[in-house]
Design a protein around this motif. Structure first.
Motif, PDB file in Angstrom:
ATOM      1  N   THR A  19       3.093   9.181  24.887  1.00 37.72           N
ATOM      2  CA  THR A  19       3.495   8.787  26.236  1.00 37.72           C
ATOM      3  C   THR A  19       3.430  10.026  27.118  1.00 37.72           C
ATOM      4  OG1 THR A  19       5.820   9.306  25.841  1.00 37.72           O
ATOM      5  CG2 THR A  19       5.114   7.053  25.337  1.00 37.72           C
ATOM      6  N   ILE A  20       3.443   9.803  28.414  1.00 38.89           N
ATOM      7  CA  ILE A  20       3.411  10.922  29.360  1.00 38.89           C
ATOM      8  C   ILE A  20       4.643  11.805  29.142  1.00 38.89           C
ATOM      9  CG2 ILE A  20       3.587  11.497  31.832  1.00 38.89           C
ATOM     10  CD1 ILE A  20       1.803   9.032  32.358  1.00 38.89           C
ATOM     11  N   GLY A  51       2.128   1.285  25.826  1.00 40.23           N
ATOM     12  CA  GLY A  51       3.497   1.345  26.327  1.00 40.23           C
ATOM     13  C   GLY A  51       3.610   1.150  27.827  1.00 40.23           C
ATOM     14  N   CYS A  52       4.835   0.847  28.289  1.00 37.88           N
ATOM     15  CA  CYS A  52       5.108   0.661  29.717  1.00 37.88           C
ATOM     16  C   CYS A  52       5.657   1.935  30.345  1.00 37.88           C
ATOM     17  CB  CYS A  52       6.125  -0.451  29.927  1.00 37.88           C
ATOM     18  SG  CYS A  52       5.449  -2.074  29.624  1.00 37.88           S
ATOM     19  N   ILE A  53       6.014   2.908  29.541  1.00 34.56           N
ATOM     20  CA  ILE A  53       6.625   4.131  30.069  1.00 34.56           C
ATOM     21  C   ILE A  53       5.614   5.276  29.971  1.00 34.56           C
ATOM     22  CG2 ILE A  53       8.527   5.761  29.847  1.00 34.56           C
ATOM     23  CD1 ILE A  53       9.642   3.108  30.455  1.00 34.56           C
ATOM     24  N   LEU A 102      -2.821   8.662  31.708  1.00 32.47           N
ATOM     25  CA  LEU A 102      -2.786   8.478  30.256  1.00 32.47           C
ATOM     26  C   LEU A 102      -3.910   7.551  29.788  1.00 32.47           C
ATOM     27  CD1 LEU A 102      -1.188   9.475  27.838  1.00 32.47           C
ATOM     28  CD2 LEU A 102       0.206   7.419  27.990  1.00 32.47           C
ATOM     29  N   LYS A 103      -4.144   6.480  30.542  1.00 34.55           N
ATOM     30  CA  LYS A 103      -5.185   5.537  30.099  1.00 34.55           C
ATOM     31  C   LYS A 103      -6.568   6.176  30.232  1.00 34.55           C
ATOM     32  CE  LYS A 103      -5.790   2.911  34.341  1.00 34.55           C
ATOM     33  NZ  LYS A 103      -6.014   1.616  34.953  1.00 34.55           N
TER      34      LYS A 103
END
Lengths: 179, 103
Positions: free
Chosen positions: B63-64, B101-103, B87-88
């Motif tokens: 994650t970031i 993930g959403c975060i 990130l993507k």
């Protein structure tokens, strides 16, 4: 000036979200933080407008101690699995009002969020700000609660009027969300 | 489905993410980066790309926030290096699956 044309087949992506945050409980603030951060992760601009009780998340003294609202929350049964009980178990408002219950529910929720790598409020706001998201306080609500900019988190971008905030929404691919 | 990136035939999903990280090469990274309007790739980009690949190989979800905490790259720098969905885009360039993930 030509008005923007409406094209039903236009699937161009969303460009900007404006998020109005008016609730100051933990469960009132997090959806807005997640939506704003999620927008930035997708390359969508995000501006957050904290108004009324939502300002609780920007006040330095309160931002990292927000509580779950256990009173008047008819969906508290959803937290039951955190206690190893079924999700269908009722959680009467009278129980939510017992001293310490809100603190305990908040503790459980924070622990679960930490496991899911969801940051605490202050760090979450930092993430959104580092990601280029804008954080604004509402001028009228500041006046109502006798707050000054010094009371707020250092990285608040500005204190805006409603009109100022709407101007942030310029462009045809903007959406305004109210949480 | 199969496609050709940087003169190499690779398997990708419908969003253009490599489905087999072992097919990835640095030339592929350059080509995807150009398509995503990222770069030219600098040492900092490579640092992120290689870190993501290592973590993916180890089965860790990135994650970031974790990138920031691990000291690999600050959130601010990450957004500057990979503008428009860091990130993507970094994951696509690194030849690993899109982060879920959403975060």
């Amino acid at each position: 000036m030509t008005p923007p044309s409406f094209d039903p087949d236009n699937n161009a992506p969303l460009e900007k979200v404006l998020i109005v945050v008016s609730k100051g409980s933990l469960d009132g603030i997090y959806p807005a933080l997640i939506m704003a951060n999620g927008a930035r992760m997708e390359g969508i601009e995000a501006s957050m407008f904290f108004t009324f009780f939502g300002l609780n998340a920007l006040v330095k003294k309160t931002m990292d101690s927000l509580k779950i609202s256990t009173v008047g929350n008819a969906a508290m049964n959803m937290a039951m699995p955190l206690l190893g009980m079924p999700i269908t178990m009722p959680f009467p408002t009278a129980v939510g009002a017992i001293p310490g219950v809100s603190n305990f529910a908040t503790h459980l929720m924070n622990k679960k969020m930490d496991e899911l790598d969801i940051p605490p409020v202050g760090e979450f706001l930092e993430m959104i700000s580092d990601a280029g998201g804008k954080i604004y306080g509402c001028k009228l609500a500041m006046d109502m609660f006798n707050l000054t900019k010094d009371d707020l988190w250092d990285r608040v971008d500005d204190i805006l009027t409603v009109g100022d905030f709407y101007r942030e929404g310029a462009g045809t691919r903007t959406q305004i969300l109210f949480t | 489905m199969q496609t050709t990136i940087a003169e190499t035939t690779v398997d990708v999903n419908e969003e253009g993410y490599l489905t087999d990280p072992s097919q990835w090469t640095e030339a592929i990274a350059h080509a995807i980066a150009a398509e995503e309007k990222v770069g030219p790739l600098t040492d900092d980009h490579w640092k992120v790309i290689h870190h993501l690949r290592e973590k993916q190989a180890a089965g860790e979800e990135m994650t970031i926030r974790r990138l920031n905490k691990s000291g690999v790259i600050s959130t601010k720098e990450l957004y500057a290096l990979f503008p428009g969905g860091p990130l993507k885009k970094a994951a696509r360039i690194a030849g690993i699956p899109k982060p879920a993930g959403c975060i």
